[in-house]
Design a protein around this motif. Structure first.
Motif, PDB file in Angstrom:
ATOM      1  N   PRO A 292     -11.973  73.434 -52.709  1.00 28.94           N
ATOM      2  CA  PRO A 292     -13.228  74.185 -52.691  1.00 28.94           C
ATOM      3  C   PRO A 292     -13.016  75.695 -52.535  1.00 28.94           C
ATOM      4  CG  PRO A 292     -13.374  72.263 -51.270  1.00 28.94           C
ATOM      5  CD  PRO A 292     -11.940  72.399 -51.664  1.00 28.94           C
ATOM      6  N   ARG A 293     -12.027  76.108 -51.756  1.00 34.14           N
ATOM      7  CA  ARG A 293     -11.789  77.547 -51.594  1.00 34.14           C
ATOM      8  C   ARG A 293     -11.440  78.193 -52.932  1.00 34.14           C
ATOM      9  NH1 ARG A 293      -8.938  79.230 -45.878  1.00 34.14           N
ATOM     10  NH2 ARG A 293     -10.074  77.767 -44.545  1.00 34.14           N
ATOM     11  N   GLU A 294     -10.619  77.514 -53.702  1.00 33.60           N
ATOM     12  CA  GLU A 294     -10.247  78.052 -55.002  1.00 33.60           C
ATOM     13  C   GLU A 294     -11.462  78.083 -55.925  1.00 33.60           C
ATOM     14  OE1 GLU A 294      -7.922  79.862 -57.820  1.00 33.60           O
ATOM     15  OE2 GLU A 294      -7.581  79.548 -55.676  1.00 33.60           O
ATOM     16  N   GLN A 295     -12.332  77.097 -55.812  1.00 33.63           N
ATOM     17  CA  GLN A 295     -13.553  77.111 -56.613  1.00 33.63           C
ATOM     18  C   GLN A 295     -14.407  78.329 -56.263  1.00 33.63           C
ATOM     19  OE1 GLN A 295     -15.632  73.235 -56.885  1.00 33.63           O
ATOM     20  NE2 GLN A 295     -13.744  72.300 -56.133  1.00 33.63           N
ATOM     21  N   GLY A 296     -14.448  78.686 -54.969  1.00 24.83           N
ATOM     22  CA  GLY A 296     -15.186  79.868 -54.556  1.00 24.83           C
ATOM     23  C   GLY A 296     -14.591  81.143 -55.123  1.00 24.83           C
ATOM     24  N   ARG A 297     -13.248  81.224 -55.105  1.00 21.03           N
ATOM     25  CA  ARG A 297     -12.583  82.418 -55.641  1.00 21.03           C
ATOM     26  C   ARG A 297     -12.803  82.538 -57.152  1.00 21.03           C
ATOM     27  NH1 ARG A 297      -8.745  81.280 -51.325  1.00 21.03           N
ATOM     28  NH2 ARG A 297      -7.670  79.720 -52.577  1.00 21.03           N
ATOM     29  N   VAL A 298     -12.712  81.418 -57.848  1.00 20.88           N
ATOM     30  CA  VAL A 298     -12.927  81.434 -59.296  1.00 20.88           C
ATOM     31  C   VAL A 298     -14.374  81.817 -59.618  1.00 20.88           C
ATOM     32  CG1 VAL A 298     -13.015  79.980 -61.366  1.00 20.88           C
ATOM     33  CG2 VAL A 298     -11.074  79.805 -59.803  1.00 20.88           C
ATOM     34  N   ALA A 299     -15.315  81.343 -58.816  1.00 16.17           N
ATOM     35  CA  ALA A 299     -16.722  81.683 -59.036  1.00 16.17           C
ATOM     36  C   ALA A 299     -16.942  83.183 -58.945  1.00 16.17           C
ATOM     37  CB  ALA A 299     -17.609  80.953 -58.025  1.00 16.17           C
ATOM     38  N   VAL A 300     -16.299  83.838 -57.978  1.00 19.82           N
ATOM     39  CA  VAL A 300     -16.419  85.291 -57.846  1.00 19.82           C
ATOM     40  C   VAL A 300     -15.874  85.977 -59.091  1.00 19.82           C
ATOM     41  CG1 VAL A 300     -15.592  87.324 -56.590  1.00 19.82           C
ATOM     42  CG2 VAL A 300     -16.395  85.321 -55.333  1.00 19.82           C
ATOM     43  N   GLN A 301     -14.693  85.556 -59.549  1.00 20.64           N
ATOM     44  CA  GLN A 301     -14.079  86.169 -60.722  1.00 20.64           C
ATOM     45  C   GLN A 301     -14.975  86.026 -61.952  1.00 20.64           C
ATOM     46  OE1 GLN A 301     -11.301  88.065 -60.997  1.00 20.64           O
ATOM     47  NE2 GLN A 301     -11.958  88.357 -63.115  1.00 20.64           N
ATOM     48  N   LEU A 302     -15.549  84.830 -62.138  1.00 25.07           N
ATOM     49  CA  LEU A 302     -16.418  84.600 -63.292  1.00 25.07           C
ATOM     50  C   LEU A 302     -17.694  85.440 -63.203  1.00 25.07           C
ATOM     51  CD1 LEU A 302     -16.037  80.731 -63.572  1.00 25.07           C
ATOM     52  CD2 LEU A 302     -15.137  82.431 -65.167  1.00 25.07           C
ATOM     53  N   LEU A 303     -18.231  85.568 -61.990  1.00 26.36           N
ATOM     54  CA  LEU A 303     -19.444  86.366 -61.822  1.00 26.36           C
ATOM     55  C   LEU A 303     -19.174  87.835 -62.146  1.00 26.36           C
ATOM     56  CD1 LEU A 303     -22.403  86.391 -60.974  1.00 26.36           C
ATOM     57  CD2 LEU A 303     -21.654  86.805 -58.626  1.00 26.36           C
ATOM     58  N   LEU A 304     -18.034  88.358 -61.697  1.00 26.50           N
ATOM     59  CA  LEU A 304     -17.693  89.749 -61.989  1.00 26.50           C
ATOM     60  C   LEU A 304     -17.479  89.953 -63.484  1.00 26.50           C
ATOM     61  CD1 LEU A 304     -15.307  90.600 -59.008  1.00 26.50           C
ATOM     62  CD2 LEU A 304     -17.749  91.089 -59.257  1.00 26.50           C
ATOM     63  N   GLU A 305     -16.945  88.932 -64.153  1.00 26.01           N
ATOM     64  CA  GLU A 305     -16.778  89.027 -65.605  1.00 26.01           C
ATOM     65  C   GLU A 305     -18.137  89.119 -66.294  1.00 26.01           C
ATOM     66  OE1 GLU A 305     -14.435  85.723 -66.834  1.00 26.01           O
ATOM     67  OE2 GLU A 305     -12.593  86.447 -65.864  1.00 26.01           O
ATOM     68  N   HIS A 306     -19.111  88.351 -65.805  1.00 24.24           N
ATOM     69  CA  HIS A 306     -20.456  88.421 -66.374  1.00 24.24           C
ATOM     70  C   HIS A 306     -21.106  89.772 -66.087  1.00 24.24           C
ATOM     71  CE1 HIS A 306     -21.067  84.495 -68.139  1.00 24.24           C
ATOM     72  NE2 HIS A 306     -20.612  83.895 -67.055  1.00 24.24           N
ATOM     73  N   LEU A 307     -20.805  90.339 -64.911  1.00 23.41           N
ATOM     74  CA  LEU A 307     -21.352  91.659 -64.592  1.00 23.41           C
ATOM     75  C   LEU A 307     -20.773  92.726 -65.513  1.00 23.41           C
ATOM     76  CD1 LEU A 307     -21.367  91.513 -60.687  1.00 23.41           C
ATOM     77  CD2 LEU A 307     -23.356  91.892 -62.150  1.00 23.41           C
ATOM     78  N   ASP A 308     -19.477  92.614 -65.809  1.00 27.11           N
ATOM     79  CA  ASP A 308     -18.828  93.588 -66.688  1.00 27.11           C
ATOM     80  C   ASP A 308     -19.258  93.421 -68.145  1.00 27.11           C
ATOM     81  OD1 ASP A 308     -17.468  94.703 -64.573  1.00 27.11           O
ATOM     82  OD2 ASP A 308     -15.696  93.456 -64.837  1.00 27.11           O
ATOM     83  N   ASP A 309     -19.558  92.165 -68.519  1.00 22.15           N
ATOM     84  CA  ASP A 309     -19.930  91.894 -69.908  1.00 22.15           C
ATOM     85  C   ASP A 309     -21.066  90.868 -69.927  1.00 22.15           C
ATOM     86  OD1 ASP A 309     -20.179  91.408 -72.579  1.00 22.15           O
ATOM     87  OD2 ASP A 309     -18.178  90.540 -72.855  1.00 22.15           O
ATOM     88  N   PRO A 310     -22.315  91.334 -69.829  1.00 23.77           N
ATOM     89  CA  PRO A 310     -23.462  90.411 -69.786  1.00 23.77           C
ATOM     90  C   PRO A 310     -23.583  89.522 -71.014  1.00 23.77           C
ATOM     91  CG  PRO A 310     -24.103  92.624 -69.098  1.00 23.77           C
ATOM     92  CD  PRO A 310     -22.721  92.732 -69.677  1.00 23.77           C
ATOM     93  N   SER A 311     -22.899  89.874 -72.100  1.00 22.22           N
ATOM     94  CA  SER A 311     -23.007  89.065 -73.320  1.00 22.22           C
ATOM     95  C   SER A 311     -22.086  87.848 -73.303  1.00 22.22           C
ATOM     96  CB  SER A 311     -22.676  89.926 -74.545  1.00 22.22           C
ATOM     97  OG  SER A 311     -21.319  90.344 -74.527  1.00 22.22           O
ATOM     98  N   ARG A 312     -21.249  87.733 -72.277  1.00 18.62           N
ATOM     99  CA  ARG A 312     -20.348  86.573 -72.200  1.00 18.62           C
ATOM    100  C   ARG A 312     -21.150  85.273 -72.222  1.00 18.62           C
ATOM    101  NH1 ARG A 312     -15.051  86.407 -70.233  1.00 18.62           N
ATOM    102  NH2 ARG A 312     -14.077  88.449 -69.993  1.00 18.62           N
ATOM    103  N   PRO A 313     -20.725  84.301 -73.006  1.00 19.79           N
ATOM    104  CA  PRO A 313     -21.451  83.021 -73.039  1.00 19.79           C
ATOM    105  C   PRO A 313     -21.227  82.223 -71.755  1.00 19.79           C
ATOM    106  CG  PRO A 313     -19.463  82.884 -74.375  1.00 19.79           C
ATOM    107  CD  PRO A 313     -19.581  84.325 -73.952  1.00 19.79           C
ATOM    108  N   MET A 314     -22.185  81.390 -71.416  1.00 17.62           N
ATOM    109  CA  MET A 314     -22.043  80.498 -70.278  1.00 17.62           C
ATOM    110  C   MET A 314     -20.983  79.449 -70.595  1.00 17.62           C
ATOM    111  SD  MET A 314     -24.160  81.872 -68.306  1.00 17.62           S
ATOM    112  CE  MET A 314     -25.553  83.006 -68.451  1.00 17.62           C
ATOM    113  N   ARG A 315     -20.259  79.013 -69.582  1.00 15.41           N
ATOM    114  CA  ARG A 315     -19.234  78.000 -69.810  1.00 15.41           C
ATOM    115  C   ARG A 315     -19.016  77.167 -68.559  1.00 15.41           C
ATOM    116  NH1 ARG A 315     -13.585  80.381 -68.899  1.00 15.41           N
ATOM    117  NH2 ARG A 315     -13.896  82.374 -67.836  1.00 15.41           N
TER     118      ARG A 315
END
Length: 348
Positions: A292-315
């Motif tokens: 679960p901790r790694e899932q939390g870290r990955v979630a942060v990384q993915l969220l920041l990627e969406h912030l940097d590029d709002p056009s990123r598709p959901m996955r």
């Protein structure tokens, strides 16, 4: 007080790179971020949140909403999120949205609508359709840790697979009377438990054991697993020889119930869980490990990627799981199987 220029000079990077590293915006390598953070620390530099917000148009704050904060899985995910945000110099606002409470309604109707965050991480939220609409209407990127649908990016394990793998492990040990414990107490029970039950049924069908498949309803907690197991194991004529628990907490409750009833684990009953809970090793529980901790870290990384590029598709990002064999599962004793079959035939 030192400024961003001094920090950049000491770290050997440009001011813009130093700003991204300290503000958690844009891509910066881990090595560069560490150098910038070390330089800022040595100079006593603390970026002004207001200044950073003015420069970037961001709050430098991430919202996290979850239904429980005192359960193992949620606490572990939150720890991973917090560690990742701290490394990036970002703040965290936690919203405790317990199902069926006025507080949850206020969070969705009021607090989230204030948009005091750049993005939102929803952990095991299981929102209804109205709540999903309200989340999406906020106009901020959302990443879910455990979820469904195509509305948000999702981080999860393959719940169908882990339940199948757990069931297959017991089948390989010779068990046939294998029950699934967990979920189904309420009409709207968690999607995670429904997917795991589906995986269990699928594995039983593949093994030609559909007629032996049994779902024992229980709350998804240690006391819930204990109560359900007391009822199931107290019926000697129909007692299973193995149990797949929807999670480790239910599995541990099952083991405690077995001990109270004099049912030996694993000689009389094999038990397997899903999680690798912090208590799993203590109970020598065979389980499917997730992080679960790694899932939390990955979630942060993915969220920041969406912030940097709002056009990123959901996955959907599927995290790995691993079978951890301990001493709560064992090969079926042929004599135990014969006793069960004989008692059923005679109707004892």
């Amino acid at each position: 007080m030192s400024g961003i220029a001094e920090v950049a000079r000491l770290a050997g990077v440009s001011k813009s790179t130093a700003s991204r590293a300290l503000g958690g915006t844009g891509y910066v390598s881990d090595d560069t971020r560490r150098r910038v953070m070390a330089a800022a620390s040595s100079l006593g530099y603390v970026p002004s949140t207001s200044a950073v917000s003015l420069a970037t148009g961001r709050t430098q704050n991430i919202g996290v909403v979850m239904p429980y904060v005192n359960r193992w899985f949620f606490a572990e995910v939150l720890e991973g999120i917090q560690q990742s945000l701290l490394q990036r110099g970002l703040d965290l606002t936690l919203y405790d949205a317990k199902p069926g409470t006025d507080g949850r309604n206020r969070i969705f109707e009021d607090f989230l609508a204030r948009k005091r965050f750049d993005g939102l991480i929803a952990v095991g939220l299981e929102p209804d359709h109205d709540e999903i609409d309200r989340l999406l209407s906020i106009g901020r990127p959302v990443v879910s840790v455990v979820g469904s649908g195509e509305e948000t990016t999702v981080v999860e394990i393959d719940d169908d697979y882990v339940a199948r793998r757990a069931t297959e492990h017991l089948v390989a040990l010779g068990h046939r009377d294998i029950a699934f414990v967990g979920g189904g107490v309420t009409t709207h029970w968690a999607q995670v438990d429904r997917r795991r039950l589906s995986g269990y049924f699928g594995a039983m069908e593949d093994a030609g054991l559909s007629n032996h498949a049994v779902h024992i309803v229980s709350e998804v907690t240690m006391p819930g697993g204990y109560a359900a197991a007391v009822d199931a194991l107290g019926d000697v004529r129909n007692r299973p020889t193995a149990i797949v628990a929807t999670c480790d907490e239910v599995a541990i409750g099952t083991i405690i119930a077995a001990r109270r009833l004099g049912v030996q684990v694993p000689s009389d009953l094999s038990v397997i869980g899903i999680d690798d809970h912090e208590f799993a090793d203590m109970f020598s529980l065979t389980t499917l490990r997730q992080s679960p901790r790694e899932q939390g870290r990955v979630a942060v990384q993915l969220l920041l990627e969406h912030l940097d590029d709002p056009s990123r598709p959901m996955r959907v990002v599927r995290m790995p799981s691993q079978l951890i064999v301990r001493n709560s599962t064992a090969a079926l004793d042929p004599r135990r199987s014969a006793v069960v079959i004989d008692s059923r035939v005679r109707g004892e």
